[in-house]
Design a protein around this motif. Structure first.
Motif, mmCIF file in Angstrom:
data_model
loop_
_atom_site.group_PDB
_atom_site.id
_atom_site.type_symbol
_atom_site.label_atom_id
_atom_site.label_comp_id
_atom_site.label_asym_id
_atom_site.label_seq_id
_atom_site.Cartn_x
_atom_site.Cartn_y
_atom_site.Cartn_z
ATOM 1 N N MET A 1 34.131 30.090 27.329
ATOM 2 C CA MET A 1 34.644 29.681 26.044
ATOM 3 C C MET A 1 33.524 29.542 25.016
ATOM 4 S SD MET A 1 37.427 26.885 25.358
ATOM 5 C CE MET A 1 38.092 26.568 23.809
ATOM 6 N N GLN A 2 32.354 29.175 25.438
ATOM 7 C CA GLN A 2 31.226 29.037 24.528
ATOM 8 C C GLN A 2 30.906 30.387 23.875
ATOM 9 O OE1 GLN A 2 27.625 27.657 26.287
ATOM 10 N NE2 GLN A 2 26.808 26.987 24.331
ATOM 11 N N HIS A 3 30.990 31.465 24.622
ATOM 12 C CA HIS A 3 30.710 32.794 24.095
ATOM 13 C C HIS A 3 31.649 33.115 22.936
ATOM 14 C CE1 HIS A 3 29.425 36.927 23.940
ATOM 15 N NE2 HIS A 3 30.677 37.327 24.082
ATOM 16 N N HIS A 4 32.911 32.792 23.076
ATOM 17 C CA HIS A 4 33.900 33.044 22.038
ATOM 18 C C HIS A 4 33.565 32.257 20.761
ATOM 19 C CE1 HIS A 4 37.621 33.789 19.957
ATOM 20 N NE2 HIS A 4 37.847 32.484 19.878
ATOM 21 N N GLU A 5 33.189 30.982 20.914
ATOM 22 C CA GLU A 5 32.821 30.171 19.760
ATOM 23 C C GLU A 5 31.595 30.739 19.068
ATOM 24 O OE1 GLU A 5 34.492 25.970 21.564
ATOM 25 O OE2 GLU A 5 32.375 26.227 21.175
ATOM 26 N N SER A 6 30.669 31.222 19.865
ATOM 27 C CA SER A 6 29.457 31.812 19.311
ATOM 28 C C SER A 6 29.788 33.071 18.513
ATOM 29 C CB SER A 6 28.475 32.124 20.438
ATOM 30 O OG SER A 6 27.393 32.855 19.942
ATOM 31 N N GLU A 7 30.652 33.898 19.037
ATOM 32 C CA GLU A 7 31.059 35.123 18.340
ATOM 33 C C GLU A 7 31.829 34.785 17.059
ATOM 34 O OE1 GLU A 7 30.355 38.381 18.877
ATOM 35 O OE2 GLU A 7 28.955 37.600 20.370
ATOM 36 N N GLU A 8 32.690 33.761 17.138
ATOM 37 C CA GLU A 8 33.455 33.345 15.963
ATOM 38 C C GLU A 8 32.526 32.798 14.880
ATOM 39 O OE1 GLU A 8 36.599 32.607 13.353
ATOM 40 O OE2 GLU A 8 36.407 33.931 15.084
ATOM 41 N N ALA A 9 31.544 32.003 15.280
ATOM 42 C CA ALA A 9 30.583 31.456 14.323
ATOM 43 C C ALA A 9 29.783 32.580 13.673
ATOM 44 C CB ALA A 9 29.652 30.465 15.007
ATOM 45 N N LYS A 10 29.401 33.562 14.457
ATOM 46 C CA LYS A 10 28.647 34.698 13.933
ATOM 47 C C LYS A 10 29.511 35.489 12.943
ATOM 48 C CE LYS A 10 26.129 38.794 15.355
ATOM 49 N NZ LYS A 10 25.683 39.622 16.488
ATOM 50 N N ARG A 11 30.772 35.695 13.281
ATOM 51 C CA ARG A 11 31.684 36.426 12.406
ATOM 52 C C ARG A 11 31.853 35.687 11.073
ATOM 53 N NH1 ARG A 11 36.446 36.313 10.584
ATOM 54 N NH2 ARG A 11 37.162 34.508 11.740
ATOM 55 N N GLN A 12 32.011 34.367 11.146
ATOM 56 C CA GLN A 12 32.162 33.573 9.930
ATOM 57 C C GLN A 12 30.893 33.595 9.079
ATOM 58 O OE1 GLN A 12 33.427 29.704 11.209
ATOM 59 N NE2 GLN A 12 35.593 30.302 11.304
ATOM 60 N N ALA A 13 29.749 33.508 9.737
ATOM 61 C CA ALA A 13 28.479 33.555 9.009
ATOM 62 C C ALA A 13 28.307 34.892 8.293
ATOM 63 C CB ALA A 13 27.315 33.294 9.957
ATOM 64 N N LEU A 14 28.647 35.982 8.963
ATOM 65 C CA LEU A 14 28.553 37.307 8.344
ATOM 66 C C LEU A 14 29.535 37.438 7.183
ATOM 67 C CD1 LEU A 14 28.146 39.554 11.503
ATOM 68 C CD2 LEU A 14 26.422 39.071 9.758
ATOM 69 N N TRP A 15 30.732 36.891 7.344
ATOM 70 C CA TRP A 15 31.735 36.927 6.284
ATOM 71 C C TRP A 15 31.229 36.172 5.050
ATOM 72 C CZ3 TRP A 15 34.660 33.263 3.671
ATOM 73 C CH2 TRP A 15 35.735 33.752 2.935
ATOM 74 N N MET A 16 30.669 34.981 5.266
ATOM 75 C CA MET A 16 30.156 34.182 4.155
ATOM 76 C C MET A 16 28.966 34.865 3.486
ATOM 77 S SD MET A 16 30.604 30.162 5.239
ATOM 78 C CE MET A 16 29.275 30.211 6.390
ATOM 79 N N ALA A 17 28.072 35.422 4.302
ATOM 80 C CA ALA A 17 26.893 36.089 3.737
ATOM 81 C C ALA A 17 27.301 37.275 2.877
ATOM 82 C CB ALA A 17 25.966 36.529 4.861
ATOM 83 N N ASP A 18 28.351 37.973 3.293
ATOM 84 C CA ASP A 18 28.826 39.129 2.544
ATOM 85 C C ASP A 18 29.444 38.723 1.214
ATOM 86 O OD1 ASP A 18 29.424 41.957 2.293
ATOM 87 O OD2 ASP A 18 31.525 41.384 2.603
ATOM 88 N N ARG A 19 30.015 37.539 1.125
ATOM 89 C CA ARG A 19 30.725 37.093 -0.065
ATOM 90 C C ARG A 19 29.998 35.999 -0.850
ATOM 91 N NH1 ARG A 19 33.604 39.148 3.574
ATOM 92 N NH2 ARG A 19 35.537 40.247 3.234
ATOM 93 N N CYS A 20 28.828 35.620 -0.412
ATOM 94 C CA CYS A 20 28.098 34.515 -1.033
ATOM 95 C C CYS A 20 27.601 34.927 -2.421
ATOM 96 C CB CYS A 20 26.927 34.109 -0.148
ATOM 97 S SG CYS A 20 25.896 32.835 -0.893
ATOM 98 N N LEU A 21 28.063 34.242 -3.444
ATOM 99 C CA LEU A 21 27.672 34.547 -4.811
ATOM 100 C C LEU A 21 26.177 34.321 -5.033
ATOM 101 C CD1 LEU A 21 28.519 35.395 -7.629
ATOM 102 C CD2 LEU A 21 29.073 33.005 -8.101
#
Length: 101
Positions: A1-21
């Motif tokens: 389950m930790q792996h999934h959380e890590s992947e989700e956190a990475k996905r969210q970080a990439l999403w924010m970095a892509d949209r960060c003004l």
């Protein structure tokens, strides 16, 4: 389950970095600054020096380095260095000063 959380956190970080003004503005600032610096290179001036000259031109009268520093939000020592270089290039000269500066 930790792996999934890590992947989700990475996905969210990439999403924010892509949209960060802020990140986009910083990138745009670098690109515009490089373009200005390239155009200014022929004159021997830097972008900060042009900013100093512009502020002096807007004022239309002799100004203290500390005033310019305040307007631009730059350290007084940085303004002094730029003014010294601009004086060497013949763009500015020191006005008469009093004993108190």
């Amino acid at each position: 389950m930790q792996h999934h959380e890590s992947e989700e956190a990475k996905r969210q970080a990439l999403w924010m970095a892509d949209r960060c003004l802020g990140r986009r503005i910083a990138r745009l600032h670098r690109l515009v600054s490089r373009r200005f610096e390239a155009e200014l290179r022929e004159s021997g001036l830097t972008l900060p020096q042009v900013e100093v000259l512009s502020e002096m031109a807007v004022s239309g009268e002799p100004v203290r380095p500390s005033e310019i520093a305040g307007w631009l939000g730059i350290e007084r020592s940085t303004i002094s260095r730029n003014l010294d270089l601009l004086a060497q290039l013949g763009y500015v000269r020191a006005a008469e000063t009093s004993a108190t500066g």
